[in-house]
Write an enzyme that holds these catalytic residues in place. Structure first.
Site, mmCIF file in Angstrom:
data_model
loop_
_atom_site.group_PDB
_atom_site.id
_atom_site.type_symbol
_atom_site.label_atom_id
_atom_site.label_comp_id
_atom_site.label_asym_id
_atom_site.label_seq_id
_atom_site.Cartn_x
_atom_site.Cartn_y
_atom_site.Cartn_z
ATOM 1 N N ASP A 177 2.062 -7.272 -4.588
ATOM 2 C CA ASP A 177 1.697 -5.866 -4.426
ATOM 3 C C ASP A 177 2.944 -5.005 -4.671
ATOM 4 O O ASP A 177 4.068 -5.489 -4.591
ATOM 5 C CB ASP A 177 1.184 -5.679 -2.987
ATOM 6 N N ASP B 132 -4.593 1.289 -6.228
ATOM 7 C CA ASP B 132 -5.279 1.994 -5.147
ATOM 8 C C ASP B 132 -6.185 3.079 -5.705
ATOM 9 O O ASP B 132 -5.736 4.148 -6.101
ATOM 10 C CB ASP B 132 -4.251 2.589 -4.181
#
Ligand SMILES: *[C@@H]1O[C@H](CO)[C@@H](O)[C@H](O)[C@H]1NC(C)=O
Ligand SMILES: *[C@@H]1O[C@H](CO)[C@@H](O)[C@H](O)[C@H]1NC(C)=O
Ligand SMILES: *[C@@H]1O[C@H](CO)[C@@H](O)[C@H](O)[C@H]1NC(C)=O
Ligand SMILES: *[C@@H]1O[C@H](CO)[C@@H](O)[C@H](O)[C@H]1NC(C)=O
Ligand SMILES: *[C@@H]1O[C@H](CO)[C@@H](O)[C@H](O)[C@H]1NC(C)=O
Ligand SMILES: *[C@@H]1O[C@H](CO)[C@@H](O)[C@H](O)[C@H]1NC(C)=O
Length: 763
Positions: free
Chosen positions: A436, A529
C-alpha cells in the site's frame, strides 16, 4: 530563437532550425538518401521483413538521435545532447525482447545521417524514415503501400519537435517532444486515471500528468486507432499532452529521451499489446487460489476478528481465497511486523484460517518509517531511506508522527525490507503482501498530491517533492519507485522459492502503483482509494480498461468503493451488491473499503480501528443470498479466468477489454462512441473474448439499456451470437441497444459461443 543557444551553458535549445547556428562537421555517410527496400510490394503480410539495418545515427551538432529495430514491427529511438546515451539509464525494457529482433545492440548503427540528411530503416511492417532531418513512421500495408502513422511535428512556424532545456547542475535536461496527430485520431491507455471525474478511454484533448499519487497511475504509453503504440521509456515526471494537431511528451528531467513505437493494422490492439509486452515483459500467471474471492476491509484489528470471520466463512459455506490484514497491525510505521499485543500468534492464525477455509492471508506493509521503529536506526545509518534535497528526509506525517520512506530503489534496502518481511510474515505462513502507499514521494510519503492527509498541527504544512532516491531525483526517476517496491517482493519470493517467477507465481503482491513493465512481477494493481458512489462504480471501468490498454491487465479495485459506504443504509447495501456483481467479472474479485455503520467505536487505543463490517453477511439477509450467488459464480468462472491469465502470460492479451478492442473495426457505432467517450460504449466492457458486462450504476434501477456491438466476421464465422447470461435469450449478431431486466442478482451479462466452453475455460 537560435540566439538562445548562443547565450551559453545554462540553456541549450536545439532543433533542426537552430542547428543552423552551429558548425556542423560531416561524418562519413553510409546512406544519406532513402533506402530502397527489397521488393516491399511482394513481401506478403505473413512474411516478416527482417531489419535491413542495425540502426541509424542522426548527428545534429551536439544532438544525436539513434533509431534501431526493436522487437517485432518496432523501433527504439534514443536522443541525447552533448554525449551519447550510456545504455545504463533507467529502463523498463527487456533487452533482448521476448520476441523479435534488435536485442542487446547497444548503440549499433550502420547508417549515419547528418543535419538535414535522409535515410530509412525497416523492421517488419514498420518503417522509420528521416527526410531532410524530420523523422516519420510508416506502416507497410499488405499491398506494399505505406501509411503514415506519425511524424515529428513540423510547420512553417512551429516549435522544434525535439526540444531540450538544460539548467541542471548535471548532464540532465528537460525535454519536450512533439508528434503529429490527426484531429480525429483516438488515443488509448496512458495508465490509470484517478478517481473520480475522468470517464474517458479516448484521451485525445487531455493533458495527462505523469506523476504518481493515490489512484493516479499514469503511464507514458498510448495506442492510436491508426494502428500504432507509442511508449516513452522514461520514469521521469512530466506530461502527455494530447492536442488537436500534435501529441507532446514532456519530461521534467532526463539524460536521454528514449521511446519505442510499434505498429499493427488499425483495430488490432491485441497485436500491439503482444509486441509491446514482448519488449516490456509479460504477466506471470497468478496462483489459482487468488482468482477466487478476496475478503478485505479497513480494518481487522486483532487476531480474534480474523479467526472469527474465517469461522463464519466456514460455517456459512461461502468460499474465500484470501483474507487481508490492513495497515496499523504494526506497532510503529516501518516495523514490518505485527504488534504482538494484538497479533500474538501469526503462524497459528494463518494455519487456523487455512484449516477453516483454505484461504491464505495477505498483510499490508507501508513504506513509511517513523523514528520509534526498531528499523529506523539501521535503515537511517545504512542510508536505506530516501532523502530530501533540503536535508532531513522527512517527507510526510501520519497518525501524529513524522515519516521517512524506505528507498526500495536501493538493492540493499530491498534486501533489508525483505529480511524483515520474511521473519515477520513469510516464514510464518503469511506470504502475500499488500504494498500500500507505494506511490513514492511526490506530495508526501502517503502519496496524496500536494496534501498532507489533512491532519492537524504535527503535519508538515506543505508537500516536499524535493526527494532523492538511490536511482535519482523524484523528477527524473520517481515514477519508477513503485516498480522497485514491487521488485523487492518479487525478488524476495524468488530468492526464497528458488524459482524465477517469470511465467508462474506462487504468491502475489497487491500494489497501489506501478510503472510500465510492472506486469512482469507477481503483482496486481488496484485503483486506490475511490469514493463509494454509483457514478464511480462506472468510472472505474474506464480506469480499468485504460490501464489494461497500457499493458497492466493484472488489476482490480475496491468492491464497494473505498470511502463513504454506510453498511446500515439501504443505499449503501444496494451499491455494494451492484459493485460486487461487477467484481465477479474483473481479473480479481476483491472486497475492500473503509465502512461506516451504526456500531459505536471500539474501546481500543489502536489507530484506525474501524469496527464496521464488510463481509458477505454484513449487508442484510436478502443481500447475503445474492452475494453468495455471485461468489459462487466467480468460482464457477475460475477456469475461464485462469485461461485469460494464461493468454495474458503467453501473448499479452488484455483481460478487461474496452469495446474498441474487439469491435471498432466491425462496428462504426463502437468506433464513434469510443471517440466521443459515450457512456453507453465506455461503461461496458468485455472480460476476455466471450463475456460482455454492462454494470448497473444507478440507484434503484430495474432495467438496463445495453449496447450489443456488431460482431466481427470472425465471430460470426464461429457461429457466435449475443446470448443473455441469465435467461439464455438469443439477441443475434448485435448492432442495437436492448433493454434487459436488471434485478440485483442478475447483472447484465451477455456471452458469445457455448456457455459450457466458457465455464470450462475452453476459449
Ligand atoms: C493498399 O492498402 C491500403 C490499406 O489497406 C489502402 O489504403 C490503399 O488504398 C491500398 N492501395 C492500393 C494501391 O490498393
Ligand atoms: C478483538 O477485538 C474485538 C472487537 O473490538 C474485541 O471484542 C476482542 O476482545 C478483541 N480481542 C483481543 C484478543 O484483543
Ligand atoms: C535476492 O538474492 C540476491 C542474491 O543473493 C541478493 O542480491 C538480493 O538482494 C536478494 N533480494 C532480496 C529482496 O532479498
Ligand atoms: C527466512 O526466514 C526463515 C525463518 O526465520 C529463515 O530460516 C531464512 O533464512 C530466512 N530467509 C531469508 C532470505 O531471510
Ligand atoms: C475500555 O478499556 C479499558 C482498558 O482495557 C477498560 O479499563 C475500560 O473499562 C473499558 N471501557 C469500557 C466502556 O468498556
Ligand atoms: C467453492 O469452491 C470449490 C472449488 O474450490 C467448488 O468446488 C465449490 O463448488 C465452491 N462452492 C460454492 C458454494 O461455490
Amino acid at each position: 530563437m537560435g540566439h538562445g543557444v548562443e547565450e551559453g551553458m545554462q540553456e541549450i535549445l536545439t532543433s533542426f532550425a537552430n542547428m543552423l547556428f552551429f558548425k556542423w562537421q560531416a561524418k562519413p555517410v553510409v546512406a544519406a538518401t532513402a533506402l530502397v527496400f527489397a521488393s516491399t510490394a511482394t513481401s506478403g503480410a505473413s512474411e516478416y521483413f527482417r531489419p535491413n539495418s542495425t540502426g541509424i545515427k542522426l548527428q545534429n551538432g551536439y544532438e544525436r538521435v539513434y533509431i534501431q529495430p526493436f522487437g517485432n514491427h518496432g523501433m527504439r529511438v534514443r536522443a541525447s545532447i552533448l554525449r551519447d546515451p550510456t545504455g545504463r539509464e533507467l529502463s523498463a525494457f527487456l533487452d533482448s525482447p521476448l520476441e523479435g529482433p534488435g536485442g542487446n545492440s547497444g548503440l549499433n548503427h550502420d547508417i549515419e545521417v547528418p543535419f538535414l540528411g535522409s535515410a530509412a530503416i525497416r523492421n517488419g511492417n514498420l518503417v522509420a524514415s528521416i527526410d531532410t532531418g524530420v523523422l516519420s513512421f510508416f506502416r507497410v500495408e499488405p499491398n506494399g503501400s505505406r501509411s503514415l502513422l506519425t511524424k515529428e511535428y513540423t510547420d512553417t512556424k512551429a516549435f522544434a519537435p525535439r526540444y531540450y532545456t538544460q539548467d541542471f547542475r548535471a548532464s540532465s535536461f528537460q525535454s519536450q517532444f512533439d508528434f503529429a496527430s490527426d484531429p480525429d485520431e483516438q488515443f488509448f491507455g496512458a495508465g490509470q486515471q484517478a478517481c473520480c471525474i475522468d470517464n474517458t478511454v479516448n484521451k485525445k484533448g487531455q493533458v495527462v500528468d505523469l506523476i504518481n499519487y493515490n489512484s493516479h497511475v499514469t503511464l507514458p504509453v498510448y495506442m492510436s486507432n491508426k494502428g500504432y503504440l507509442h511508449y516513452f521509456n522514461m520514469p521521469s515526471q512530466g506530461r502527455l499532452e494530447f492536442g488537436t494537431y500534435r501529441t507532446r511528451h514532456v519530461s521534467d528531467e532526463a539524460t536521454v529521451v528514449d521511446y519505442y513505437i510499434t505498429t499493427a493494422s488499425p483495430g488490432d490492439y491485441d497485436s500491439l499489446q503482444q509486441q509491446f509486452t514482448a519488449v516490456t515483459g509479460r504477466q506471470p500467471t497468478p496462483p489459482d487460489f487468488i482468482l477466487g474471492y478476496q475478503q478485505s476491509k479497513l480494518r481487522y484489528f486483532n487476531e480474534t476478528q480474523v479467526l472469527d470471520i474465517a469461522q463464519m466463512f466456514h460455517d456459512t459455506q461461502v468460499n474465500v481465497s484470501m483474507i487481508v490484514i490492513d495497515f496499523f497491525a504494526w506497532k510503529f510505521q516501518g516495523d514490518w511486523s505485527f504488534n504482538p499485543e494484538f497479533w500474538p500468534d501469526p503462524a497459528g492464525m494463518a494455519a487456523k484460517v487455512k484449516a477453516l477455509t483454505g484461504a491464505e492471508l495477505m498483510v499490508s506493509l507501508w513504506p513509511s518509517m517513523e523514528d520509534l521503529s526498531v528499523n529506523y536506526l539501521p535503515t537511517q545509518e545504512q542510508g536505506l531511506l530516501a532523502t530530501t534535497r533540503d536535508g532531513t528526509g522527512i517527507s510526510d506525517s501520519f497518525a501524529g508522527v513524522y515519516t521517512r520512506l524506505i528507498d526500495s530503489t536501493n538493492p540493499a534496502a530491498r534486501e533489508f525490507l525483505w529480511k524483515r518481511l520474511n521473519e515477520s510474515y513469510y516464514s510464518k505462513g503469511i506470504q502475500n503482501f499488500w504494498i500500500d502507499q507505494a506511490d513514492g514521494k511526490f506530495g508526501g510519503t502517503l502519496g496524496e498530491a500536494f496534501e498532507n492527509n489533512g491532519q492537524p498541527i504535527i503535519n508538515i504544512p506543505y508537500p516536499r517533492a524535493a526527494s532523492q532516491y538511490f536511482i535519482g531525483t523524484q523528477e527524473a526517476a520517481g515514477k519508477m519507485y513503485p516498480w522497485f517496491h514491487q521488485q523487492a517482493i518479487n525478488e524476495g519470493f524468488a530468492n526464497l522459492t528458488g524459482e524465477d517467477l517469470k511465467t508462474e507465481c506462487e504468491h502475489m503482491s497487491l500494489t497501489r502503483s506501478t510503472f510500465v513493465g510492472g506486469q512482469r512481477f507477481c503483482s496486481y494493481l488496484w485503483s486506490g482509494d475511490t469514493e463509494s458512489r454509483f457514478d464511480v462504480l462506472l468510472q472505474q471501468i474506464t480506469a480499468g480498461v485504460s490501464v489494461a490498454a497500457s499493458g497492466i491487465s493484472s488489476w482490480t479495485l475496491d468492491i464497494g468503493g473505498f470511502d463513504g459506504l454506510n453498511v446500515d443504509t439501504d443505499e449503501g447495501r444496494e451499491l455494494f451488491v451492484r459493485w460486487l456483481s461487477m467484481g465477479v467479472f474483473l481479473p480479481y474479485m476483491r472486497v475492500h473499503g473503509s465502512r461506516s455503520c451504526n456500531l459505536p467505536p471500539p474501546n481500543t487505543t489502536q489507530s484506525n480501528a474501524n469496527p464496521c463490517p464488510n463481509e458477505p453477511w454484513s449487508y442484510g439477509e436478502a443481500n447475503f443470498i445474492i452475494i453468495k450467488k455471485y461468489i459462487a459464480l466467480r468460482y464457477q468462472l475460475r477456469p475461464y479466468v485462469k485461461e485469460l491469465f494464461k493468454m495474458l502470460q503467453q501473448t499479452g492479451k488484455t483481460i478487461m477489454r474496452p469495446l474498441y478492442y474487439d469491435f471498432s473495426v466491425s462496428d462504426p457505432t463502437v468506433a464513434k462512441g469510443t471517440g466521443a467517450n459515450d457512456p453507453t460504449i465506455v461503461h461496458q466492457f468485455m472480460m476476455g473474448p466471450r463475456l460482455l458486462i454492462a454494470p448497473v450504476g444507478e440507484l434503484g434501477a430495474k432495467t438496463k439499456e445495453v449496447y450489443l456491438p456488431i460482431l466481427s466476421d470472425e465471430q460470426k464465422g464461429q457461429g457466435f451470437t449475443w446470448t443473455h447470461w441469465w435467461t439464455e435469450k438469443d439477441f443475434g449478431a448485435g448492432g442495437r441497444t436492448v433493454s434487459v431486466a436488471a434485478p440485483l442478482d442478475e447483472i447484465p451479462v451477455f456471452y458469445l459461443g457455448s456457455k459450457n466452453d466458457i465455464l470450462n475455460g475452453e476459449v
